[in-house]
Write a protein that holds these residues in place. Sequence first.
Motif, short mmCIF file in Angstrom:
data_model
loop_
_atom_site.label_atom_id
_atom_site.label_comp_id
_atom_site.label_asym_id
_atom_site.label_seq_id
_atom_site.Cartn_x
_atom_site.Cartn_y
_atom_site.Cartn_z
N ALA A 187 11.41 -0.79 33.97
CA ALA A 187 10.71 -0.49 32.71
C ALA A 187 9.64 -1.54 32.42
CB ALA A 187 11.71 -0.43 31.56
N ALA A 188 9.95 -2.81 32.72
CA ALA A 188 8.97 -3.88 32.50
C ALA A 188 7.76 -3.72 33.42
CB ALA A 188 9.63 -5.23 32.73
N ILE A 189 8.02 -3.35 34.67
CA ILE A 189 6.93 -3.14 35.63
C ILE A 189 6.07 -1.95 35.18
CG2 ILE A 189 6.38 -2.56 38.02
CD1 ILE A 189 9.09 -3.94 38.76
N TRP A 190 6.73 -0.87 34.77
CA TRP A 190 6.00 0.31 34.30
C TRP A 190 5.17 -0.03 33.07
CZ3 TRP A 190 4.93 5.17 35.82
CH2 TRP A 190 4.46 6.06 34.86
N GLN A 191 5.76 -0.81 32.17
CA GLN A 191 5.05 -1.18 30.94
C GLN A 191 3.78 -1.94 31.24
OE1 GLN A 191 6.98 -4.12 28.34
NE2 GLN A 191 6.49 -2.84 26.58
N LEU A 192 3.86 -2.88 32.16
CA LEU A 192 2.67 -3.66 32.50
C LEU A 192 1.66 -2.81 33.26
CD1 LEU A 192 1.56 -6.59 32.31
CD2 LEU A 192 2.37 -6.91 34.65
N GLY A 193 2.16 -1.95 34.17
CA GLY A 193 1.26 -1.11 34.95
C GLY A 193 0.51 -0.10 34.12
N SER A 194 1.16 0.35 33.02
CA SER A 194 0.50 1.32 32.15
C SER A 194 -0.25 0.67 30.99
CB SER A 194 1.55 2.29 31.58
OG SER A 194 2.50 1.59 30.81
N ALA A 195 -0.30 -0.68 31.02
CA ALA A 195 -0.98 -1.45 29.96
C ALA A 195 -0.44 -1.05 28.59
CB ALA A 195 -2.48 -1.26 30.03
N ASN A 196 0.89 -0.79 28.55
CA ASN A 196 1.51 -0.33 27.32
C ASN A 196 2.11 -1.47 26.50
OD1 ASN A 196 2.28 1.72 25.53
ND2 ASN A 196 4.33 1.87 26.43
N SER A 197 1.95 -2.70 26.98
CA SER A 197 2.52 -3.84 26.28
C SER A 197 1.65 -4.23 25.10
CB SER A 197 2.66 -5.03 27.24
OG SER A 197 3.08 -6.19 26.53
N THR A 198 2.29 -4.43 23.97
CA THR A 198 1.55 -4.88 22.79
C THR A 198 1.56 -6.40 22.69
OG1 THR A 198 3.56 -4.70 21.44
CG2 THR A 198 2.10 -2.78 21.52
N PHE A 199 2.20 -7.06 23.65
CA PHE A 199 2.29 -8.52 23.62
C PHE A 199 1.26 -9.09 24.58
CE2 PHE A 199 3.88 -12.72 23.53
CZ PHE A 199 4.69 -12.83 22.42
N SER A 200 0.17 -9.59 24.03
CA SER A 200 -0.91 -10.12 24.85
C SER A 200 -1.25 -11.52 24.37
CB SER A 200 -2.14 -9.22 24.76
OG SER A 200 -3.20 -9.74 25.53
N VAL A 201 -1.31 -12.47 25.30
CA VAL A 201 -1.63 -13.86 24.96
C VAL A 201 -2.21 -14.53 26.19
CG1 VAL A 201 0.66 -14.74 25.57
CG2 VAL A 201 -0.71 -15.96 23.88
N ASP A 202 -3.13 -15.45 25.96
CA ASP A 202 -3.73 -16.22 27.06
C ASP A 202 -4.31 -15.30 28.13
OD1 ASP A 202 -3.03 -18.69 25.90
OD2 ASP A 202 -1.02 -18.58 26.78
N ASP A 203 -4.98 -14.25 27.70
CA ASP A 203 -5.69 -13.35 28.62
C ASP A 203 -4.78 -12.54 29.53
OD1 ASP A 203 -8.14 -14.24 27.60
OD2 ASP A 203 -8.25 -15.87 29.07
N VAL A 204 -3.49 -12.44 29.22
CA VAL A 204 -2.59 -11.61 30.03
C VAL A 204 -1.75 -10.73 29.12
CG1 VAL A 204 -2.42 -13.24 31.95
CG2 VAL A 204 -0.77 -13.38 30.07
N HIS A 205 -1.40 -9.56 29.64
CA HIS A 205 -0.42 -8.69 28.98
C HIS A 205 0.96 -9.07 29.51
CE1 HIS A 205 -3.29 -6.02 27.04
NE2 HIS A 205 -4.00 -6.03 28.17
N ARG A 206 1.91 -9.15 28.61
CA ARG A 206 3.26 -9.57 28.99
C ARG A 206 4.25 -8.46 28.62
NH1 ARG A 206 4.72 -15.16 26.47
NH2 ARG A 206 6.26 -15.09 28.16
#
Length: 456
Positions: A187-206
């Motif tokens: 789920a974490a990999i899918w979340q990052l791959g779909s840019a679905n993460s709302t947690f973004s800091v230091d120029d990266v999505h987490r």
Amino acid sequence: MHRPSVSLPVERATVPVWAAMLILGLTAWSFSGTPFAGACVVLAVLLATASPAGALYATCAAIPLVFHPIEIGSLQLGLLELGILVTVAGSIIRAAFDFVEGRRVPSMFRAVPAAVWMLPLLLLVIGTLSLVWMPFDLHRAEALRTWRWVILEPLLMFVLARMAIEREGAGPLTIAILLPAGIVSVAAIWQLGSANSTFSVDDVHRSTATYLHPNNLALYLERAAMFSLVPGVLLRSRARWLFLVLAAILFAGLATTFSRGVLPGLAVGIATVLLAHPIRHGWRILAAGVLAAVAAFALLASSRFAGADSSGFLNTRKYLWAGSLEMLRDFPIRGVGLDQFLWLNQSRYIDPRIWNERYTSHPHNLLLDSWLSLGIAGLALLIVFIFAGGWQIWRARTGRLRLTPWQLGALGCLGAGLGHGMVDNGYFLADLTALTWLSIALLIGITPGRVELEHD
């Protein structure tokens, strides 16, 4: 050189109960707040009576769902807490039936020295006394809730785990921990791959997956990764490939969190295993792996690695630790109590230079957290636990103790928690306490006939 081969003996009812409990948990979650959720709990108790071990294995799937409570009547409970209570109820009923029928009742004390099982009792006593001697009454309800989550219920889970291991061995419990971790990692990999993460800091999505913060996800996945990596390396049977694939998935999930604390966590976890069970070129492989991970992190997420936009990794913590030490100077013996750090730090001790960290609920250091939460007795108990782990490592290294892959994985899990816990939360969260005591249950004692050794 030898590698262990493994079989996974389970009772006939274990797997069906395991599956049915997972379905009931999902159903209760879907119908939260309705009478149907309460009916699911009643059915779950009946299933737990048929197989307490199967109920415990299903409860392990609730560990990464600690931040998603459900409503049962007027109560709001986490699935992990509910699973523990249901399994305890089923175990008591099952033990009564077994006693009446003259069947042997599994014991948590079998093949476990008295000096070892006294440590959970000491934690229960110290944790309970911390409620009595905490210096403030304003937030006592929060302290009592945390006592339930991180003291009482994890120790109940420890008892249940010891009984399940004595009945069915360590392998099924390890798999029960790993399977949900693998799903969360995907789920974490899918979340990052779909840019679905709302947690973004230091120029990266987490990625956060089922958690509220990427660091919480990292704390969970890194411990689970040790349960998978170690058996994958040491097992001789075809099952090793399952563990290696799971380890790869878990490490990929860890990478999506961009957590800097994972680096010392995994390094200490793997080093702990190598100290207990030397592997040819193990230290060189570890050093190369750490260097490669650091280089990849710095190359792919340089701003995150340096903490360019967010608060710096060490800069923030040095002020937080300084404030925690001031707190300890004011309350050196009793500490401040469970779950009291947030409001006290916010109102009295936070350095103005890290005002944006005023909602931090813990000192980001396991030693300081234990001392502040449980008093000087809590710090002393933590040191005893660390020395007990060191004693196990020394006995294993000198050949006086032969640890199975499950036990070495549990040892690595504890080591990873200790390493990451020096710069983040190490224990005082419900999921971390559950994994800690499941690891201890797996590490201690002997489970004869569950793992056979074969020679090359």
